[in-house]
Design a protein around this motif. Structure first.
Motif, PDB file in Angstrom:
ATOM      1  N   UNK A  56     -18.173 -25.933  -0.780  1.00  0.00           N
ATOM      2  CA  UNK A  56     -17.951 -25.520  -2.171  1.00  0.00           C
ATOM      3  C   UNK A  56     -18.785 -26.403  -3.094  1.00  0.00           C
ATOM      4  N   UNK A  57     -18.976 -25.925  -4.323  1.00  0.00           N
ATOM      5  CA  UNK A  57     -19.675 -26.735  -5.308  1.00  0.00           C
ATOM      6  C   UNK A  57     -18.739 -27.794  -5.878  1.00  0.00           C
ATOM      7  N   UNK A  58     -19.260 -29.028  -5.970  1.00  0.00           N
ATOM      8  CA  UNK A  58     -18.484 -30.138  -6.512  1.00  0.00           C
ATOM      9  C   UNK A  58     -19.248 -30.758  -7.686  1.00  0.00           C
ATOM     10  N   UNK A  59     -18.512 -31.427  -8.555  1.00  0.00           N
ATOM     11  CA  UNK A  59     -19.127 -32.077  -9.706  1.00  0.00           C
ATOM     12  C   UNK A  59     -19.660 -33.444  -9.311  1.00  0.00           C
ATOM     13  N   UNK A  60     -20.913 -33.714  -9.706  1.00  0.00           N
ATOM     14  CA  UNK A  60     -21.528 -35.024  -9.507  1.00  0.00           C
ATOM     15  C   UNK A  60     -21.728 -35.643 -10.888  1.00  0.00           C
ATOM     16  N   UNK A  91      -2.837 -38.926 -20.635  1.00  0.00           N
ATOM     17  CA  UNK A  91      -2.624 -39.436 -19.284  1.00  0.00           C
ATOM     18  C   UNK A  91      -3.397 -38.583 -18.284  1.00  0.00           C
ATOM     19  N   UNK A  92      -4.285 -39.214 -17.540  1.00  0.00           N
ATOM     20  CA  UNK A  92      -5.017 -38.489 -16.498  1.00  0.00           C
ATOM     21  C   UNK A  92      -5.635 -39.512 -15.566  1.00  0.00           C
ATOM     22  N   UNK A  93      -5.674 -39.176 -14.298  1.00  0.00           N
ATOM     23  CA  UNK A  93      -6.243 -40.104 -13.320  1.00  0.00           C
ATOM     24  C   UNK A  93      -7.758 -40.225 -13.488  1.00  0.00           C
ATOM     25  N   UNK A  94      -8.397 -39.136 -13.908  1.00  0.00           N
ATOM     26  CA  UNK A  94      -9.843 -39.137 -14.167  1.00  0.00           C
ATOM     27  C   UNK A  94     -10.088 -38.440 -15.484  1.00  0.00           C
ATOM     28  N   UNK A 139     -10.304 -37.108  -5.366  1.00  0.00           N
ATOM     29  CA  UNK A 139      -9.807 -36.109  -4.426  1.00  0.00           C
ATOM     30  C   UNK A 139      -8.655 -35.319  -5.041  1.00  0.00           C
ATOM     31  N   UNK A 140      -8.574 -34.068  -4.671  1.00  0.00           N
ATOM     32  CA  UNK A 140      -7.396 -33.257  -4.990  1.00  0.00           C
ATOM     33  C   UNK A 140      -6.521 -33.245  -3.748  1.00  0.00           C
ATOM     34  N   UNK A 141      -5.816 -34.352  -3.552  1.00  0.00           N
ATOM     35  CA  UNK A 141      -5.013 -34.508  -2.346  1.00  0.00           C
ATOM     36  C   UNK A 141      -5.480 -35.724  -1.576  1.00  0.00           C
ATOM     37  N   UNK A 142      -5.281 -35.703  -0.262  1.00  0.00           N
ATOM     38  CA  UNK A 142      -5.652 -36.833   0.586  1.00  0.00           C
ATOM     39  C   UNK A 142      -7.165 -36.934   0.712  1.00  0.00           C
ATOM     40  N   UNK A 199     -12.644 -33.151  -1.953  1.00  0.00           N
ATOM     41  CA  UNK A 199     -13.452 -33.811  -2.987  1.00  0.00           C
ATOM     42  C   UNK A 199     -13.454 -32.961  -4.249  1.00  0.00           C
ATOM     43  N   UNK A 200     -13.135 -33.601  -5.369  1.00  0.00           N
ATOM     44  CA  UNK A 200     -13.199 -32.931  -6.668  1.00  0.00           C
ATOM     45  C   UNK A 200     -14.449 -33.347  -7.430  1.00  0.00           C
ATOM     46  N   UNK A 201     -14.709 -34.655  -7.452  1.00  0.00           N
ATOM     47  CA  UNK A 201     -15.869 -35.175  -8.164  1.00  0.00           C
ATOM     48  C   UNK A 201     -16.421 -36.375  -7.405  1.00  0.00           C
ATOM     49  N   UNK A 202     -17.713 -36.634  -7.625  1.00  0.00           N
ATOM     50  CA  UNK A 202     -18.357 -37.819  -7.069  1.00  0.00           C
ATOM     51  C   UNK A 202     -19.003 -38.579  -8.216  1.00  0.00           C
TER      52      UNK A 202
END
Length: 414
Positions: free
Chosen positions: A161-165, A58-61, A242-245, A251-254
């Protein structure tokens, strides 16, 4: 795996400049792509960060247990391409030659087939001056690695911050096509040879990765969250995790995809020159150079859903960071001097790359590194790099080459 079969000869037709030549052939290409992962990196075996510990999927992403980088889906892909071609050389007169050609390629599946013609003409106007021109169309099917449903992950600095693409393949990719033409002149006077050509390419459905930076800037103009929850931006918002709203800071990932992007029109000028100075100090001296000047590289507007994430722009002269175009200095060239004396050959080459602009004006506030605020971004200075190559033919069929790249240890532009 590539297999070619080519036949050529003369048709027996005589024109003013001689017999008509012909060539025809066929080609078969098979491409294979296989990727395999250990269980920790295999996102199908471990889709969630919790899977290795409690078996939960189970995971949202589906980020896998490594969260950020290093996971992927296994793939075993194969693609076959069949091609036929034919061409004719028509010596209309001693001074006028025409070439006609056509190529058929069948990629199968969703990519389909294409037939592309070409015509080229050369006219020897005088003994020293010739003109040439060509027109045709081209076609490129997507490579196997871009037709997968899996992804690769890159990093981007977003919101401090660095985000995952995540860049996903797209099984629905269509081939890209282009209409091309060029016109030029060739000069051959004594020991000097030179040419100048104008070229123009008009691309339709180019295969590109969606521009992550433009997606972020459109979703969060000036960092604001005003577009969050807006119906018109629903397709674009769905690309973010998103990690939150919904906000740029969470932003966590794009998610981006390989896609058939907006049309591209580009044109430019190529120049070549070569001069043989002949006997100098008992040896042979040659000097020459080449340059390419890109006049334009215009990219049409890019949309995701009904939202324009990238307005029409001209990429020539700009860095184009994370846009659909790559960095594109307008002028690139090199000059050389080459001296040969017996068994010895020495060549000095100077490579030049023009200055261009990093147009991300928002990140270039005044600081000790880049000085005052740049209204268009930051200028990336021109580059001069020197190369020295020496070659000597020794006895026993031995050749020795010594090369020094970046002879003066020049630092790259900031």
């Amino acid at each position: 795996f590539v297999a070619d079969a080519v036949l050529n000869g003369e048709l027996g037709w005589e024109l003013g400049g001689g017999a008509v030549g012909w060539a025809a052939g066929a080609q078969f290409r098979r491409s294979l792509f296989n990727s395999s992962y250990n269980d920790l990196s295999n996102i199908d075996a471990n889709p969630s960060i919790d899977t290795p510990f409690n078996g939960s999927t189970a995971c949202s992403v589906r980020n896998g247990p490594l969260m950020f980088l290093g996971t992927g889906e296994e793939a075993d892909l194969e693609g076959d391409v069949y091609a036929l071609f034919a061409e004719m050389a028509l010596p209309v007169t001693d001074d006028l030659q025409v070439q006609l050609a056509a190529r058929y390629e069948d990629y199968g599946g969703e990519t389909g087939s294409t037939l592309n013609p070409k015509i080229a003409v050369r006219w020897q106007a005088t003994e020293a001056l010739a003109f040439r021109a060509s027109a045709g169309s081209t076609f490129r099917g997507p490579p196997l690695t871009q037709l997968t449903t899996s992804s690769v992950t890159a990093l981007s600095f977003i919101g401090g911050a660095f985000r995952a693409i995540d860049i996903f393949g797209n099984p629905d990719l269509e081939p890209e096509k282009a209409t091309t033409y060029s016109v030029g002149a060739i000069l051959n006077v004594g020991n000097f040879k030179g040419s100048i050509d104008y070229w123009n390419f008009d691309f339709e459905n180019p295969i590109v990765a969606e521009p992550s930076a433009s997606m972020v800037n459109t979703m969060f103009p000036n960092g604001a969250s005003t577009n969050c929850g807006q119906a018109a931006y629903a397709d674009l918002q769905a690309r973010f995790v998103f990690q939150g709203a919904c906000s740029i800071a969470t932003i966590s990932r794009v998610r981006t995809n390989w896609t058939n992007g907006p049309g591209v029109k580009t044109s430019g000028i190529d120049v070549l020159a070569d001069y043989d100075a002949g006997d100098v100090w008992g040896g042979d001296l040659r000097i020459g150079g080449s340059l390419t000047y890109t006049l334009e590289y215009k990219v049409d507007a890019f949309k995701i859903g009904d939202v324009t994430v990238e307005k029409e722009f001209d990429a020539a002269g700009y860095l184009n960071y994370q846009l659909t175009a790559t960095s594109l200095p307008q002028l690139k060239g090199s000059v050389y001097a080459e001296y040969t004396h017996g068994a010895h050959n020495l060549r000095w080459t100077v490579n030049y790359i023009d200055s261009y602009v990093d147009q991300r004006a928002s990140i270039f506030a005044a600081n000790p590194v880049n000085g005052a605020i740049q209204p268009e971004g930051a200028k990336i200075d021109e580059s001069w790099v020197h190369e020295l190559d020496y070659r000597v033919f020794l006895p026993w069929d031995v050749t020795v080459n010594v090369s020094i790249d970046n002879l003066f240890d020049t630092e790259p532009s900031f």
